[in-house]
Design an enzyme around this catalytic site. Structure first.
Site, PDB file in Angstrom:
ATOM      1  N   GLU A   1       0.844  -1.212   0.000  1.00 18.02           N
ATOM      2  CA  GLU A   1       0.000   0.000   0.000  1.00 18.02           C
ATOM      3  C   GLU A   1       0.874   1.255   0.000  1.00 18.02           C
ATOM      4  O   GLU A   1       1.686   1.459   0.914  1.00 18.02           O
ATOM      5  CB  GLU A   1      -0.939  -0.020   1.218  1.00 18.02           C
TER       6      GLU A   1
ATOM      7  N   LYS B   1      -7.543  -1.772  11.124  1.00 18.61           N
ATOM      8  CA  LYS B   1      -6.902  -2.156   9.848  1.00 18.61           C
ATOM      9  C   LYS B   1      -5.697  -1.238   9.601  1.00 18.61           C
ATOM     10  O   LYS B   1      -4.634  -1.673   9.172  1.00 18.61           O
ATOM     11  CB  LYS B   1      -7.925  -2.054   8.701  1.00 18.61           C
TER      12      LYS B   1
ATOM     13  N   ASP C   1       4.561 -14.706  11.051  1.00 13.33           N
ATOM     14  CA  ASP C   1       3.304 -15.176  10.467  1.00 13.33           C
ATOM     15  C   ASP C   1       2.229 -14.087  10.644  1.00 13.33           C
ATOM     16  O   ASP C   1       1.639 -13.955  11.713  1.00 13.33           O
ATOM     17  CB  ASP C   1       2.922 -16.474  11.192  1.00 13.33           C
TER      18      ASP C   1
ATOM     19  N   HIS D   1      -2.953   9.897   0.401  1.00 18.02           N
ATOM     20  CA  HIS D   1      -3.110   8.624  -0.301  1.00 18.02           C
ATOM     21  C   HIS D   1      -2.919   8.777  -1.794  1.00 18.02           C
ATOM     22  O   HIS D   1      -2.190   8.027  -2.421  1.00 18.02           O
ATOM     23  CB  HIS D   1      -4.535   8.088  -0.060  1.00 18.02           C
TER      24      HIS D   1
HETATM   25  C1  MEV Z   1      -6.026   2.614   4.979  1.00 17.94           C
HETATM   26  O1  MEV Z   1      -5.243   1.515   4.578  1.00 17.94           O
HETATM   27  C2  MEV Z   1      -6.072   2.722   6.472  1.00 17.94           C
HETATM   28  C3  MEV Z   1      -6.983   3.807   7.036  1.00 17.94           C
HETATM   29  O2  MEV Z   1      -8.301   3.675   6.490  1.00 17.94           O
HETATM   30  C4  MEV Z   1      -6.990   3.648   8.518  1.00 17.94           C
HETATM   31  C5  MEV Z   1      -7.983   4.525   9.242  1.00 17.94           C
HETATM   32  O3  MEV Z   1      -9.006   4.889   8.684  1.00 17.94           O
HETATM   33  O4  MEV Z   1      -7.726   4.776  10.442  1.00 17.94           O
HETATM   34  C6  MEV Z   1      -6.493   5.168   6.625  1.00 17.94           C
END
Ligand code: MEV
Length: 438
Positions: A85, A280, A296, A393
């Site tokens: 990413e 995530k 792992d 991003h």
């Molecule tokens: C993107 O990979 C992760 C985010 O969505 C985490 C978040 O929203 O805290 C930017």
């Protein structure tokens, strides 16, 4: 549809590719060439990778990146990160830089206990089973002595074996719930070997236990396996600074920033839809270090999310508060990591990643990895409560879009310059490429 194939694993690599080309790629030489392009020219290295798994036909590259400037417990680290990413490494580096002038990260391992279970069925008296267990427990421990000998020298071993009656949840279901220390190893093979031996000893000894009836002597082992839920293999990491040292801007004073940040974390503590994305983002940092250091990541993911749900609702793994004008941000996460065994001494890049970290022991790697997760979450929330996530991003994603359109170096240069002052969106990039090319 491809035909059923038998003995596929025994074919040579070339024959496997030939079979794929014939049955899946219409004998398209592009497919074959793509697979071959990713072979390593060093035969020894290629063989090593081929032998990691079955049916290897090529290598799958992921970027191996680094994020410098991590100050953790007073020591400076450059973190190895393996992730696809685009924005993750930049975000980690930014967070590291921000916190290095504010005391850095503090991290501490709270516990390192791992768990494994022998799941079995027993149709008989629970009291007699308990009596049997008390008698057999020393024999269970003795039976794994050849397996635990080396681990004990390194400070690990079996910690405890408990008999658990689960019959209120499932008929005749009992467990040996076992805890282990595995020193610097992740310990999966060690734990599973011990469990399988416990199971065998349990079955053998039950047959000889005189107080058991004939049916009671027939304990049925359902399975013996470690648990990736490791709430007692826990690490905590935190950062803190006076509120006035937080970012301030025209839109948001430092105090407003702190309050908004705390509220964003609070939302992830009470709203599972947000919590999953929040966590995530934490795992973006954690998985990248876990993968780079040959651990792992599926085990780590499973354990972390289970821990996030330990109170009955899925919640944020991080916490934030303002206390006496201090902003405090922390993470508590189970991380069963190893720095010996597995890929750690096999994969050249894993070895290099561990070297980059100063050859940490498992505890130190737990601390470093928890910090990567906290840093990532800090960077994400920072963007979310200020500019929004897309700005950063899309900037990082620009190169992916340019590559998708096979932009030349000259085109890339011009478009990167253009997007320094213009907002990156997929359609705007396409428009600008078309404009350049027309
Ligand atoms: C993107 O990979 C992760 C985010 O969505 C985490 C978040 O929203 O805290 C930017």
């Amino acid at each position: 549809m491809a035909p059923v194939v038998s003995g596929f694993s025994k074919l040579s690599k070339a024959d496997k590719i030939k079979w794929l080309a014939e049955h899946h790629f219409n004998n398209d030489s592009n497919a074959t060439n793509t697979l071959i392009t990713y072979w390593n020219s060093d035969d020894r290295l290629q063989r090593l990778h081929d032998e990691f798994t079955e049916n290897t036909i090529s290598n799958y590259y992921l970027p191996f990146s680094v994020a410098p400037n991590f100050l953790i417990n007073g020591n400076r680290y450059t973190l190895p990160m393996t992730i696809e990413e685009s924005s993750v490494v930049a975000a980690a580096s930014k967070a590291a830089k921000f916190w290095q002038t504010r005391g850095g990260f503090k991290a501490e391992v709270l516990s390192t206990t791992k768990v494994g279970q022998v799941h079995f069925s027993f149709t008989g008296s629970p009291e007699r089973l308990q009596e049997f267990f008390i008698q057999v427990k020393p024999k269970l421990l003795k039976s794994v002595a050849p397996i635990t000998k080396n681990m004990e020298k390194r400070g690990g071993g079996v910690k405890e074996i408990e008999l658990r009656d689960k019959t209120t949840d499932l008929d005749h279901y009992y467990q040996l719930h076992c805890t282990f220390g595995t020193a610097d190893a992740m310990g999966a093979n060690f734990i599973n070997s011990c469990l399988e031996q416990f199971a065998q000893t349990l079955v053998d000894e039950a047959k000889k236990f005189e107080s058991f009836s004939e049916t009671e002597k027939e304990i049925e082992i359902i399975m013996s396996i470690l648990s990736n839920y490791v709430p007692q293999c826990l690490v905590k990491a935190s950062v803190s600074c006076p509120v006035q040292e937080l970012p301030d801007s025209k839109q948001l004073s430092s105090l407003q920033y702190a309050k908004k940040f705390v509220r964003a974390v609070r939302i992830a503590q009470i709203e599972p839809y947000r919590a999953v994305t929040h966590n995530k983002g934490i795992m973006n940092g954690i998985d990248a270090v876990v993968l780079a250091t040959g651990n792992d990541f599926r085990a780590i993911e499973a354990g972390a999310h289970a821990y996030a749900a330990k109170d009955g609702t899925y919640k944020s793994l991080t916490d934030a508060e303002i206390k006496d004008d201090q902003f405090i941000f922390s993470i508590e996460i189970p991380l069963a990591l190893g720095t010996v065994g597995g890929l750690t001494s096999l994969h050249p890049l894993v070895k290099l990643a561990l070297q980059l970290l100063g050859k940490p022991n498992a505890k130190k790697l737990m601390e470093i990895t928890a910090v990567a997760g906290l840093a990532q979450n800090f960077a994400a929330i920072n963007s979310l409560i200020t500019t929004g996530i897309q700005q950063g991003h899309m900037k990082m994603h620009l190169m992916n879009i340019l590559n998708q359109f096979e932009a030349t170096n000259a085109e890339k240069e011009q478009l990167i310059a253009y997007f320094k002052t213009n907002t990156v969106t997929h359609s705007e990039v396409v428009t600008q490429i078309e404009k350049l090319r027309s």
